[in-house]
Design an enzyme around this catalytic site. Sequence first.
Site, PDB file in Angstrom:
ATOM      1  N   HIS A   1       0.811  -1.227   0.000  1.00  0.00           N
ATOM      2  CA  HIS A   1       0.000   0.000   0.000  1.00  0.00           C
ATOM      3  C   HIS A   1       0.836   1.266   0.000  1.00  0.00           C
ATOM      4  CE1 HIS A   1      -3.411  -2.654   1.818  1.00  0.00           C
ATOM      5  NE2 HIS A   1      -3.356  -2.727   0.505  1.00  0.00           N
TER       6      HIS A   1
ATOM      7  N   GLY B   1      -0.836  -9.164  12.796  1.00  0.00           N
ATOM      8  CA  GLY B   1      -1.446  -7.862  13.068  1.00  0.00           C
ATOM      9  C   GLY B   1      -2.229  -7.257  11.924  1.00  0.00           C
TER      10      GLY B   1
HETATM   11  P1  NAD Z   1      -6.327  -2.957  10.733  1.00  0.00           P
HETATM   12  O1  NAD Z   1      -6.215  -1.685  11.503  1.00  0.00           O
HETATM   13  O2  NAD Z   1      -7.538  -3.187   9.919  1.00  0.00           O
HETATM   14  O3  NAD Z   1      -6.197  -4.192  11.760  1.00  0.00           O
HETATM   15  C1  NAD Z   1      -5.196  -4.195  12.738  1.00  0.00           C
HETATM   16  C2  NAD Z   1      -5.074  -5.585  13.323  1.00  0.00           C
HETATM   17  O4  NAD Z   1      -3.969  -5.555  14.223  1.00  0.00           O
HETATM   18  C3  NAD Z   1      -6.305  -6.032  14.105  1.00  0.00           C
HETATM   19  O5  NAD Z   1      -6.656  -7.350  13.742  1.00  0.00           O
HETATM   20  C4  NAD Z   1      -5.826  -5.959  15.562  1.00  0.00           C
HETATM   21  O6  NAD Z   1      -6.437  -6.949  16.377  1.00  0.00           O
HETATM   22  C5  NAD Z   1      -4.350  -6.219  15.404  1.00  0.00           C
HETATM   23  N1  NAD Z   1      -3.488  -5.715  16.477  1.00  0.00           N
HETATM   24  C6  NAD Z   1      -3.686  -4.664  17.308  1.00  0.00           C
HETATM   25  N2  NAD Z   1      -2.645  -4.536  18.146  1.00  0.00           N
HETATM   26  C7  NAD Z   1      -1.763  -5.531  17.843  1.00  0.00           C
HETATM   27  C8  NAD Z   1      -0.512  -5.925  18.356  1.00  0.00           C
HETATM   28  N3  NAD Z   1       0.065  -5.271  19.374  1.00  0.00           N
HETATM   29  N4  NAD Z   1       0.123  -6.981  17.793  1.00  0.00           N
HETATM   30  C9  NAD Z   1      -0.452  -7.671  16.775  1.00  0.00           C
HETATM   31  N5  NAD Z   1      -1.652  -7.337  16.248  1.00  0.00           N
HETATM   32  C10 NAD Z   1      -2.294  -6.292  16.776  1.00  0.00           C
HETATM   33  O7  NAD Z   1      -4.993  -3.063   9.926  1.00  0.00           O
HETATM   34  P2  NAD Z   1      -4.692  -3.687   8.472  1.00  0.00           P
HETATM   35  O8  NAD Z   1      -5.346  -5.012   8.368  1.00  0.00           O
HETATM   36  O9  NAD Z   1      -3.224  -3.578   8.296  1.00  0.00           O
HETATM   37  O10 NAD Z   1      -5.408  -2.690   7.472  1.00  0.00           O
HETATM   38  C11 NAD Z   1      -5.213  -1.294   7.658  1.00  0.00           C
HETATM   39  C12 NAD Z   1      -4.791  -0.531   6.426  1.00  0.00           C
HETATM   40  O11 NAD Z   1      -4.544   0.823   6.856  1.00  0.00           O
HETATM   41  C13 NAD Z   1      -3.498  -1.041   5.851  1.00  0.00           C
HETATM   42  O12 NAD Z   1      -3.729  -1.342   4.537  1.00  0.00           O
HETATM   43  C14 NAD Z   1      -2.491   0.117   5.971  1.00  0.00           C
HETATM   44  O13 NAD Z   1      -2.091   0.577   4.719  1.00  0.00           O
HETATM   45  C15 NAD Z   1      -3.214   1.239   6.651  1.00  0.00           C
HETATM   46  N6  NAD Z   1      -2.579   1.582   7.954  1.00  0.00           N
HETATM   47  C16 NAD Z   1      -1.215   1.563   8.070  1.00  0.00           C
HETATM   48  C17 NAD Z   1      -0.610   1.849   9.282  1.00  0.00           C
HETATM   49  C18 NAD Z   1       0.904   1.793   9.382  1.00  0.00           C
HETATM   50  O14 NAD Z   1       1.578   1.880   8.347  1.00  0.00           O
HETATM   51  N7  NAD Z   1       1.478   1.630  10.576  1.00  0.00           N
HETATM   52  C19 NAD Z   1      -1.383   2.180  10.387  1.00  0.00           C
HETATM   53  C20 NAD Z   1      -2.795   2.208  10.229  1.00  0.00           C
HETATM   54  C21 NAD Z   1      -3.375   1.904   9.018  1.00  0.00           C
END
Ligand code: NAD
Length: 232
Positions: A106, A172
């Site tokens: 992404h 995650g």
């Molecule tokens: P999501 O937010 O939909 O899901 C997050 C998942 O992580 C959940 O299932 C949750 O239970 C789990 N989680 C929470 N804390 C955790 C931990 N400490 N260890 C392991 N798992 C944990 O995220 P997604 O499925 O990646 O989809 C979100 C989209 O939004 C992605 O495509 C991304 O591009 C974008 N995004 C990116 C970031 C980043 O780059 N850090 C942050 C937020 C959203």
Amino acid sequence: MSTKKIVVFTGAGISAESGLQTFRGTDGLWEGHRIEDVATPEAWIKDPEKVLRFYNIRRKACREAQPNAGHLALVELEKYANVHIITQNIDDLHERAGSKNILHLHGEIMKAQSSRESRLVYPLDKDEITLDDVCELGSPLRPHVVWFGEYAPNMMIANRVVSDADILLVVGTSLKVYPAAYLLDEAPDSCKIILIDPNPNAIRLNSKVEIIKGKAASELPKWIENFAKYNF
Ligand code: NAD
């Protein structure tokens, strides 16, 4: 070293313990914003300044965040297997941890791209993109991220990488963003699939998927320690 090919498919959850919020919390918002308002081509047309502001804040937060024990454990895993990371994250924490093979599905928030020609991508050496920043064609720069409703150009490569994996380690992710979530279907029948997540989403999971309910920063180091010992 084991010759096993381990594909690690990460989502926002792996960066949660670095202080970067996931976006499907209880409110379904991303840092208080509706996805349609900040992460779609329509949002960019309607209010580019708002979109830039949103990603400028996210970029600053990324720069201030540090890789956590989960990211670092994946670097350690390279000592024991042939590791490929496929991430949905736009942060650069896998890179800064030191992982070698990283494919971003992404995009990458630390880069900008032309709003006219998506192939024109530029590294960013500052936190902010402003409306005055333009590409070499004279069009405004936008974040180098794949917005909802846009084509994810690295998906084909990701499917190929998974197609001969021995182990698929999913960490995650809510598995609610498509087409990324289809990646699990590309694993061969012989591939062992493990999901590490404190709140696993059952929708795309079946009995074949081994679930480790817990956080990445504690569960990944443990799993990798066991892999190093037993090479399962
Ligand atoms: P999501 O937010 O939909 O899901 C997050 C998942 O992580 C959940 O299932 C949750 O239970 C789990 N989680 C929470 N804390 C955790 C931990 N400490 N260890 C392991 N798992 C944990 O995220 P997604 O499925 O990646 O989809 C979100 C989209 O939004 C992605 O495509 C991304 O591009 C974008 N995004 C990116 C970031 C980043 O780059 N850090 C942050 C937020 C959203």
